[in-house]
Design an enzyme around this catalytic site. Structure first.
Site, mmCIF file in Angstrom:
data_model
loop_
_atom_site.group_PDB
_atom_site.id
_atom_site.type_symbol
_atom_site.label_atom_id
_atom_site.label_comp_id
_atom_site.label_asym_id
_atom_site.label_seq_id
_atom_site.Cartn_x
_atom_site.Cartn_y
_atom_site.Cartn_z
ATOM 1 N N GLU A 146 41.480 -10.068 41.003
ATOM 2 C CA GLU A 146 41.041 -9.419 39.765
ATOM 3 C C GLU A 146 40.437 -8.048 40.070
ATOM 4 O OE1 GLU A 146 38.274 -11.986 37.671
ATOM 5 O OE2 GLU A 146 39.898 -12.632 36.352
ATOM 6 N N MET A 148 41.063 -5.906 42.388
ATOM 7 C CA MET A 148 41.994 -4.850 42.764
ATOM 8 C C MET A 148 42.873 -4.384 41.614
ATOM 9 S SD MET A 148 42.790 -6.092 46.640
ATOM 10 C CE MET A 148 41.441 -6.152 47.823
ATOM 11 N N HIS A 150 41.383 -2.716 39.558
ATOM 12 C CA HIS A 150 40.682 -1.438 39.416
ATOM 13 C C HIS A 150 41.131 -0.533 40.560
ATOM 14 C CE1 HIS A 150 37.907 -3.061 36.338
ATOM 15 N NE2 HIS A 150 38.147 -4.184 36.962
ATOM 16 N N ARG A 162 46.969 -12.177 58.557
ATOM 17 C CA ARG A 162 48.021 -11.961 59.547
ATOM 18 C C ARG A 162 47.428 -11.736 60.934
ATOM 19 N NH1 ARG A 162 52.121 -7.381 58.154
ATOM 20 N NH2 ARG A 162 53.294 -8.517 59.743
ATOM 21 N N ALA A 247 30.258 6.694 41.033
ATOM 22 C CA ALA A 247 29.532 6.147 39.885
ATOM 23 C C ALA A 247 30.428 6.001 38.657
ATOM 24 C CB ALA A 247 28.330 7.035 39.557
ATOM 25 N N ARG A 257 33.762 -5.849 33.562
ATOM 26 C CA ARG A 257 33.547 -7.064 34.355
ATOM 27 C C ARG A 257 32.136 -7.641 34.249
ATOM 28 N NH1 ARG A 257 38.686 -8.829 35.194
ATOM 29 N NH2 ARG A 257 39.976 -7.149 36.022
#
Length: 303
Positions: A146, A148, A150, A162, A247, A257
């Site tokens: 969620e 990412m 943004h 990996r 900011a 969020r």
């Protein structure tokens, strides 16, 4: 055989195969040189995720398999920052003062908090971009997916399944986490679950986590590549990442969020990512109190 030859035979190799235990030890040492860190040391976070070995690893040592660890919290550390209210002022005043705006760098921003409020109110956003904050975040994978979403004004680096063996740290909601969704899509609310619902949630999650991690370990033991074996692990597994923002991008994140009584535009975030947002906001408020106050005063809408 001479003593020198015996010593040569038992000398440890220059490099030891990668291990989450060794990585834990490495991270335990690194923060000691990171003098720019704020708040509790990051090694406390790592210690909760990997038990470092005591003493060097011998070629005959075999670490015991890590046991699953369950958490209901998230971790947010402010690693470094270059963010002040004065950054907003000198960036804004270059429009009218040119090179004289450099004087704002050393002046008390309290004398110009009205300008910060004006910029926020009328949504002149670019002056809020001339600062930087880097956070270390430890949270379940589903939170990061969620997070990412943004992309503008954010940079991310996350630990990789990996390149390292993932540790069995999993998310199980605490009793303060509301479990039951009521209402239709787009107009619903969450209410507290019953004791039975919390019991079944905890039991089902822990059993599933244990089974998936056992399957993961079984494949690794048979030589299956980490990048293949990780496919059996759930999104409730904890991961960690560095997230860097300014900011303005943080305000946009918080507007979407977090839920807040001062927000002009209501938001309905998943509780777990809101927990991350709340901790990030606490750090930011301490760095830029005037900007944070203007954000709240003007409805928590990013400029």
């Amino acid at each position: 055989m001479t003593g020198a030859a015996i010593e040569s035979d038992v000398r440890q190799p220059e490099s030891v195969p990668e291990s989450p235990y060794l990585l834990g030890e490495l991270h335990e040492r690194l923060p000691e040189t990171a003098t720019y860190m704020h708040g509790p040391s990051a090694r406390k976070v790592v210690a909760a995720r990997a038990k470092p070995l005591e003493g060097p690893l011998s070629v005959t040592d075999t670490p015991e398999p890590a046991k699953p660890h369950f958490r209901s919290d998230v971790t947010v550390e402010l690693v470094k920052s270059d963010a002040r209210d004065a950054d907003v002022l000198f960036a804004a005043r270059v429009s009218t003062a040119g090179e004289q705006s450099l004087e704002e760098v050393t002046k008390d921003p309290e004398r110009s908090k009205g300008l910060i409020n004006y910029l926020m109110r009328d949504r002149h956003g670019s002056p809020f971009e001339h600062n930087s904050m880097t956070f270390f975040i430890s949270a379940p994978i589903f939170v990061f997916r969620e997070f990412m979403r943004h992309r503008v004004g954010w940079s991310y680096n996350e630990e990789s399944g990996r390149y390292r063996e993932l540790e069995p740290v999993f998310y199980v909601p605490g009793t303060s986490r509301k479990l039951v969704q009521q209402g239709r899509p787009g107009k619903y609310e969450f209410v507290q679950g019953t004791e039975e619902q919390y019991d079944v949630t905890t039991r089902a999650m822990e059993e599933s986590y244990r089974a998936s991690y056992e399957a993961y370990q079984e494949m690794l033991a048979k030589g299956v590549a980490r990048e293949v074996a990780r496919a059996v692990l759930p999104v409730g597994l904890f991961s960690s990442m560095y997230a860097t923002c300014n900011a303005r991008s943080l305000m946009h994140f918080l507007g979407l969020r977090t839920q807040h009584e001062l927000a002009k535009v209501p938001s309905f975030p998943q509780r777990e990512i809101e927990m991350v947002g709340e901790q990030m906001e606490t750090h930011w408020q301490q760095l830029m109190p005037l900007t944070h106050a203007a954000f709240n005063k003007n409805g928590r809408v990013a400029p």
